[in-house]
Design a protein around this motif. Structure first.
Motif, PDB file in Angstrom:
ATOM      1  N   UNK A 269      58.430  57.174  37.596  1.00 62.66           N
ATOM      2  CA  UNK A 269      59.670  57.936  37.875  1.00 62.66           C
ATOM      3  C   UNK A 269      59.483  59.193  36.924  1.00 62.66           C
ATOM      4  N   UNK A 270      59.034  59.000  35.821  1.00 64.54           N
ATOM      5  CA  UNK A 270      58.758  60.255  34.848  1.00 64.54           C
ATOM      6  C   UNK A 270      58.128  61.215  35.705  1.00 64.54           C
ATOM      7  N   UNK A 271      57.012  60.799  36.119  1.00 69.06           N
ATOM      8  CA  UNK A 271      55.933  61.346  36.738  1.00 69.06           C
ATOM      9  C   UNK A 271      56.585  62.182  38.080  1.00 69.06           C
ATOM     10  N   UNK A 272      57.219  61.525  38.910  1.00 70.96           N
ATOM     11  CA  UNK A 272      57.762  61.855  40.117  1.00 70.96           C
ATOM     12  C   UNK A 272      58.900  62.931  39.818  1.00 70.96           C
ATOM     13  N   UNK A 273      59.669  62.743  39.022  1.00 74.16           N
ATOM     14  CA  UNK A 273      60.859  63.731  38.378  1.00 74.16           C
ATOM     15  C   UNK A 273      60.072  64.756  38.063  1.00 74.16           C
TER      16      UNK A 273
ATOM     17  N   UNK B 192      61.343  62.431  44.844  1.00 76.55           N
ATOM     18  CA  UNK B 192      62.489  61.421  44.499  1.00 76.55           C
ATOM     19  C   UNK B 192      61.936  60.315  43.869  1.00 76.55           C
ATOM     20  N   UNK B 193      62.977  59.698  43.017  1.00 77.01           N
ATOM     21  CA  UNK B 193      62.470  58.555  42.297  1.00 77.01           C
ATOM     22  C   UNK B 193      62.508  57.151  43.131  1.00 77.01           C
ATOM     23  N   UNK B 194      61.756  56.059  42.772  1.00 73.27           N
ATOM     24  CA  UNK B 194      61.886  54.865  43.606  1.00 73.27           C
ATOM     25  C   UNK B 194      62.561  53.807  42.695  1.00 73.27           C
ATOM     26  N   UNK B 195      62.676  52.655  43.437  1.00 74.68           N
ATOM     27  CA  UNK B 195      63.574  51.523  42.989  1.00 74.68           C
ATOM     28  C   UNK B 195      62.848  50.506  42.884  1.00 74.68           C
TER      29      UNK B 195
END
Length: 349
Positions: free
Chosen positions: A335-339, A344-347
């Motif tokens: 999620x750090x990489x995606x941000x 969009x971040x994943x769950x």
């Protein structure tokens, strides 16, 4: 012997021992440092199109670009073998299906691995001989899966149970499930020694287009919105603790490769085919590549809800003890990489 000569001989001997690796290396643990040089990450994957993230990332040099060197790659036929390589320390991270990931978590009591990213959704079918029209026609038949306890094996056995059919681990029951390597399944289906197979791409499309098989079931039809995890990425927890930056770089490579596949499918197909050809000695036909890619969504989203449901399926058929999956995901680095990429971040739910 003069003391000065003795010391020179001892120094020479120590030099030889160091050069041959007999002396212990500094740094300890895979991915640490030996003689000051970082060890290449050891990465596992399967020769399946559902593992295109690995195939394309390796072929296009995307992993090498982010990691600083090409990973030492190992190919596996199915998840249980890949998990054994993780447990033995032979690989640091591997692309693998959800059920072997769950088994690794369960057997290690949550101490061995974390799931750190998704890779693919879909791309699995039950392909059978013409004339088999439904579940009840499978009584007395032989159906192949890649390996006992792998993701497709669990899916088949659970689906058979839901349809009132037994398929025991020892091969007895209404349906005889035959775990075998996917390449072997192509041969046994053509020879008529099995009646069908629950397999990932490209093997499902090959059974249909090369061997006149019929798709009895697309596994997408069993899941909400047709989405279910078929491939995710796991990492050894001890490796991740010692090498957080390498894990982050690996995930950067996964995100970039996923974007590349989705934006450049013709080139991605070519890269996949080159990798598969190198592994098997023979490229896939274009019609098989096209058919297989249509069945798969490449995504870093691990579709966590489907993994949880898959665990329940494995429990119901006796291939997994009741398991608490709390903590199996560590998606913070992803999620750090995606941000940072504006995505969009994943769950993990």
């Amino acid at each position: 012997m003069p003391r000065r000569l003795h010391l020179r001989m001892l120094a020479a001997a120590l030099t030889v021992l160091a050069a041959t690796g007999t002396l212990g290396a500094c740094g300890g643990g895979s991915g640490g440092k030996a003689g000051g040089a970082a060890q290449p990450l050891r990465l596992g994957y399967f020769p399946n199109i559902t593992h295109a993230t690995a195939l394309v990332g390796l072929q296009k040099g995307i992993f090498a670009k982010h990691l600083g060197a090409a990973p030492k790659a190992s190919s596996f036929n199915a998840g249980p073998a890949a998990v054994e390589a993780v447990f033995s320390g032979a690989v640091d991270a591997t692309f693998v299906g959800p059920n072997p990931s769950i088994n690794a978590w369960s057997k290690s009591h949550g101490k061995a691995i974390h799931i750190i990213s998704g890779a693919a959704s879909g791309g699995v079918s039950l392909v059978v001989k013409p004339g088999i029209k439904g579940p009840q026609d499978l009584k007395g038949k032989k159906i192949a899966t890649p390996q006992l306890g792998n993701t497709q094996d669990v899916a088949l056995r659970h689906w058979l149970k839901k349809n009132g059919l037994t398929a025991n681990k020892d091969g007895s029951g209404d349906v005889k499930v035959v775990p075998q390597e996917n390449a072997q399944t192509l041969q046994t289906f053509a020879q008529g020694t099995i009646d069908g197979a629950w397999v990932p791409e490209p093997f499902a499309s090959r059974l249909i287009l090369e061997n006149k098989g019929v798709r009895l079931l697309n596994e997408k039809s069993l899941w909400p919105n047709g989405k279910f995890v078929i491939t995710n990425l796991i990492v050894r927890q001890d490796y991740a603790r010692k090498n957080p930056e390498q894990v982050k770089k690996l995930l950067q490579a996964v995100v970039e490769t996923t974007d590349f596949i989705n934006a450049n499918q013709p080139e991605a197909k070519k890269a996949v085919n080159e990798q598969l050809s190198a592994l098997s000695g023979k490229p896939l036909k274009q019609e098989i590549l096209d058919a297989a890619f249509k069945e798969i969504e490449f995504t870093t989203d691990p579709v966590a809800s489907s993994l949880t449901e898959g665990a329940r399926h494995a429990e119901e058929i006796g291939l997994l003890p009741r398991t608490d999956l709390n903590g199996i995901y560590d998606l913070s680095p992803l999620n750090e990489v995606l941000k940072a990429s504006g995505k969009a971040q994943v769950s993990d739910k």
